[in-house]
Scaffold this motif. Sequence first.
Motif, PDB file in Angstrom:
ATOM      1  N   ILE A 116     -12.333   4.436   8.373  1.00 15.14           N
ATOM      2  CA  ILE A 116     -11.900   3.073   8.682  1.00 15.14           C
ATOM      3  C   ILE A 116     -10.433   3.083   9.121  1.00 15.14           C
ATOM      4  O   ILE A 116     -10.057   2.449  10.110  1.00 15.14           O
ATOM      5  CB  ILE A 116     -12.098   2.151   7.455  1.00 15.14           C
ATOM      6  CG1 ILE A 116     -13.595   1.939   7.226  1.00 15.14           C
ATOM      7  CG2 ILE A 116     -11.406   0.813   7.669  1.00 15.14           C
ATOM      8  CD1 ILE A 116     -13.923   1.036   6.062  1.00 15.14           C
ATOM      9  N   GLY A 117      -9.621   3.858   8.398  1.00 19.71           N
ATOM     10  CA  GLY A 117      -8.203   3.945   8.763  1.00 19.71           C
ATOM     11  C   GLY A 117      -8.026   4.508  10.157  1.00 19.71           C
ATOM     12  O   GLY A 117      -7.195   4.029  10.942  1.00 19.71           O
ATOM     13  N   ILE A 118      -8.797   5.539  10.486  1.00 17.67           N
ATOM     14  CA  ILE A 118      -8.663   6.170  11.804  1.00 17.67           C
ATOM     15  C   ILE A 118      -9.098   5.197  12.903  1.00 17.67           C
ATOM     16  O   ILE A 118      -8.393   5.020  13.907  1.00 17.67           O
ATOM     17  CB  ILE A 118      -9.506   7.466  11.860  1.00 17.67           C
ATOM     18  CG1 ILE A 118      -8.924   8.499  10.898  1.00 17.67           C
ATOM     19  CG2 ILE A 118      -9.534   8.025  13.284  1.00 17.67           C
ATOM     20  CD1 ILE A 118      -9.775   9.729  10.702  1.00 17.67           C
ATOM     21  N   ILE A 119     -10.223   4.522  12.673  1.00 15.22           N
ATOM     22  CA  ILE A 119     -10.691   3.571  13.689  1.00 15.22           C
ATOM     23  C   ILE A 119      -9.672   2.444  13.869  1.00 15.22           C
ATOM     24  O   ILE A 119      -9.347   2.048  14.992  1.00 15.22           O
ATOM     25  CB  ILE A 119     -12.073   3.007  13.282  1.00 15.22           C
ATOM     26  CG1 ILE A 119     -13.109   4.129  13.358  1.00 15.22           C
ATOM     27  CG2 ILE A 119     -12.476   1.846  14.183  1.00 15.22           C
ATOM     28  CD1 ILE A 119     -14.442   3.802  12.726  1.00 15.22           C
ATOM     29  N   ILE A 199      -3.346   3.485   4.168  1.00 14.13           N
ATOM     30  CA  ILE A 199      -2.390   4.590   4.294  1.00 14.13           C
ATOM     31  C   ILE A 199      -2.718   5.435   5.521  1.00 14.13           C
ATOM     32  O   ILE A 199      -1.841   5.827   6.292  1.00 14.13           O
ATOM     33  CB  ILE A 199      -2.439   5.491   3.043  1.00 14.13           C
ATOM     34  CG1 ILE A 199      -2.268   4.644   1.810  1.00 14.13           C
ATOM     35  CG2 ILE A 199      -1.421   6.608   3.149  1.00 14.13           C
ATOM     36  CD1 ILE A 199      -0.955   4.675   1.170  1.00 14.13           C
ATOM     37  N   MET A 200      -4.004   5.717   5.695  1.00 15.64           N
ATOM     38  CA  MET A 200      -4.423   6.544   6.825  1.00 15.64           C
ATOM     39  C   MET A 200      -4.036   5.870   8.135  1.00 15.64           C
ATOM     40  O   MET A 200      -3.543   6.503   9.062  1.00 15.64           O
ATOM     41  CB  MET A 200      -5.943   6.743   6.771  1.00 15.64           C
ATOM     42  CG  MET A 200      -6.474   7.698   7.820  1.00 15.64           C
ATOM     43  SD  MET A 200      -5.937   9.380   7.459  1.00 15.64           S
ATOM     44  CE  MET A 200      -6.050  10.122   9.071  1.00 15.64           C
ATOM     45  N   ARG A 201      -4.251   4.550   8.196  1.00 10.93           N
ATOM     46  CA  ARG A 201      -3.926   3.836   9.427  1.00 10.93           C
ATOM     47  C   ARG A 201      -2.429   3.947   9.720  1.00 10.93           C
ATOM     48  O   ARG A 201      -2.026   4.332  10.810  1.00 10.93           O
ATOM     49  CB  ARG A 201      -4.314   2.360   9.290  1.00 10.93           C
ATOM     50  CG  ARG A 201      -3.875   1.539  10.474  1.00 10.93           C
ATOM     51  CD  ARG A 201      -4.104   0.054  10.242  1.00 10.93           C
ATOM     52  NE  ARG A 201      -3.607  -0.710  11.366  1.00 10.93           N
ATOM     53  CZ  ARG A 201      -2.356  -1.119  11.489  1.00 10.93           C
ATOM     54  NH1 ARG A 201      -1.482  -0.814  10.552  1.00 10.93           N
ATOM     55  NH2 ARG A 201      -1.973  -1.800  12.542  1.00 10.93           N
ATOM     56  N   THR A 202      -1.604   3.609   8.710  1.00  8.15           N
ATOM     57  CA  THR A 202      -0.161   3.645   8.918  1.00  8.15           C
ATOM     58  C   THR A 202       0.295   5.032   9.347  1.00  8.15           C
ATOM     59  O   THR A 202       1.058   5.192  10.303  1.00  8.15           O
ATOM     60  CB  THR A 202       0.558   3.285   7.600  1.00  8.15           C
ATOM     61  OG1 THR A 202      -0.067   2.132   7.071  1.00  8.15           O
ATOM     62  CG2 THR A 202       2.019   3.033   7.839  1.00  8.15           C
ATOM     63  N   SER A 203      -0.205   6.036   8.644  1.00 13.16           N
ATOM     64  CA  SER A 203       0.213   7.400   8.923  1.00 13.16           C
ATOM     65  C   SER A 203      -0.200   7.815  10.337  1.00 13.16           C
ATOM     66  O   SER A 203       0.589   8.409  11.083  1.00 13.16           O
ATOM     67  CB  SER A 203      -0.413   8.317   7.866  1.00 13.16           C
ATOM     68  OG  SER A 203      -0.168   9.646   8.155  1.00 13.16           O
TER      69      SER A 203
END
Lengths: 319, 512
Positions: A116-119, A199-203
């Motif tokens: 989800i973060g990556i998308i 976190i994944m999205r921000t990073s």
Amino acid sequence: MIGFAVTRIFGVAVTLLVAAAIIFLLLDIMPGDPARFMLGINATEDAVAALRTDLGLDKPTLERFFIWLFGLFQGDLGISFSQREPVTALMLERLQVSLPLALSALFLSTIIGLPIGIIAAQNRGKFGDTSAMILAQIGVAIPNFWFAMLLVLLFAVTWRIFPPGGFVPWGENPAHAARSLVLPAIALALPQAAILARIMRTSLVDIMQADFIRTARAKGLSLNQAVWRHGVRNALLPVLTIMGLQFAFLIAGTIIVENVFYLPGLGRLIFSAISARDLIVVRSSILVLVALVILVMFIVDLTYAWVDPRIRQGGQRDG
Amino acid sequence: MSLVEVKALHISFGEREVVSDINLSIAQGQRVGVVGESGSGKSLTALSIIDLLPEAAIQHGEITRNLPKGDKLRGKHIGMVFQEPMTTLNPLMRVGDQIKEALELHLPDIDFDSRVAELVAEVDLPPTTALRYPHELSGGQRQRIGLAIALAGEPELLIADEPTSALDMITQAQIISLIRRICDQRKMALLFISHDLGAVSALCDHIHVLEKGRQVEHGETTAVLKSPREDYTKRLIAAAKPTRRRLTTRKIGTPLLELTGISKRFKLPGPFWAKKQYLQALDDISLTINEAECVGLVGPSGCGKTTLSRIIAGLNKAQHGAIRFDGQDISQQRGQMPKAARRELSMVFQDPFGSFDPRLTMAHSLYEPLNLMPELGQTERRERVEMALERVGLSPDMLNRHPHAFSGGQRQRFAIARSLVLRPKLVVLDEPVSALDVSIRGDVLELLAELREKFGIAYLFVSHDLDVVRAVADRVLVMERGRIVEQGDVDAVFDAPQADITKRLLNARLSI
């Protein structure tokens, strides 16, 4: 890599020893007599004196510390005062619930949260991103016991797919044991997944601005290829740290969810030990938890080193 | 027929137009340069040619590429190298694999490993380099890898966006001659983008001068340099040859700072049981700076210039040796440098963007050093700050703004003002003009010379730019591997260099 691991193992050993000493001393320097505390105010002097001898409280502190430490090395965490059973056995029994629960919750939150973060990062500012982040916000905001109750309502009461609570030991009926952990694992995983997604999205959004992504695109990769081949691995580094912390929380911070599902987990053991003033169980469980957290952080460190050559070679991460 | 033809190119972000009406053409095998300062639109022009503009950018105009159709443009027909060698490579991947990735995309039928080896050899690196990670390589080596990646698809055009700006002079000269050689061997066209007129004229037959998104002038390199038509071009050319600035009325005085036998070593990272490895950053350094004197400090990157200036400014401590400042021994003190010395010694850093706390107002940053002088009253403090601002040509009403409101040149003026509020006797200037565009460099150098003349401030001027050092310094120290290998009057040293490194530094200069 081996050099790195050996250095870290040494660090882990020292940390564990210091932690054991602190935990021991904390309960030891607390004002009042542990024996009297455990027995309550109505205890007779004779009973207190007997318990003191029983617990070895008449020996000097240092000696008791080493006796305790020596016991630890042999896997002997003492005898529970309230349950009259070896603490090691009690804990092993509880870990059968807590450990698989924490691991499956972590696994679930990872396979839900990271994609989800990556998308979201790939569709930054667009519909996919906004809706994913709204979901994540809801996931962070809603307490997990409420999720738990919703899940019970749906899957146990309405559809009767999973049991609403309770736990049958693995030895008796492994399938049933596994089934009774499904709902709690989901309830625990969703909020964690929401955090991981954010976190994944921000990073990844940060990493996508990096110069090496531009180099990769100039090389001929499409944006998606550049993100998957070069972005995701770099973006995982901060996520790993969070996952380590989450595992630490999942192993012991699950008492509310354990209560909702009536699971005999570690959280409830500690809670009842505190209520029963069973200092021996409290002290041992804290030590086991600390050890688990340190172990998890060690694994996180190793993973870091495996992913990042700069750490492997003993330098500091500068990114 | 030209390879790439750009006609009436306009690029804007929302309402703001950052590139207006640029026309340029690159013929097969031709080497074209684009010169301009930051914000001139030169990088965006290049990115539009390779079709890599940021998503938010709106592009108008016509770009004709006479390249085979159907294939991938990026990497296959146009290769590109970028400025920051430290960040342009993926830190988690072996550099050989990063080259291989480009080969897999564009030449899927060849033997990748042997081709990677050939490319590594073509950019003059030893074969084992392919197995290294980016952090194990120097800036110059990484830039060579960047070049190998750009070359992997056998492009007809190479775009190089400031590829040498972050490198030291010697490495810059090497990379430039490497690019020239590869272009010749491969008969490859080049679009070279730089703020440095010297670098562009060393490589390109044809140059375009850009200012604030507009094309100011273009033509054959020799013609433009010899007889520039536009004012802006003339200013760029003049700035590349800084004017000499010496004391006129004031005389150089008695010794102010004396270093004897200064040594410093850093422990290298490694496992704790292994034998400790050290990097000898400074080895037995002795030097003197006199009152009102400007001493230049030059050397290749990694020679210890920055460590030395930090030790003088009291930011690092030496392991051995003595420092006398203004007649007082300041090296024997434990802990921090004594307050009295800290007042009279200040430092200006290279990066005017990084050296101000973005959350503090300029007033906050400028008043802060005065905490070293608690005896001063409110009025005196204000007088000091206002006087320092006046000296650097800024006005006090700018003080309530934050750093982001100012340009690089203005920030560097603030940085100099900050170093002046304590009325120091010595200012350590660590590359004070390298991060500035050439056209404002002159102003800052002028300001420094004026302050020296008026107030007798001495400078230690650390720079990799020999022309600037020759223009401002009375004496020069040349460092290599932690030692001072040559020193003396700046003209004497530069006219008749003795040490090998001085000769190499001088040869690496790209004069126009």
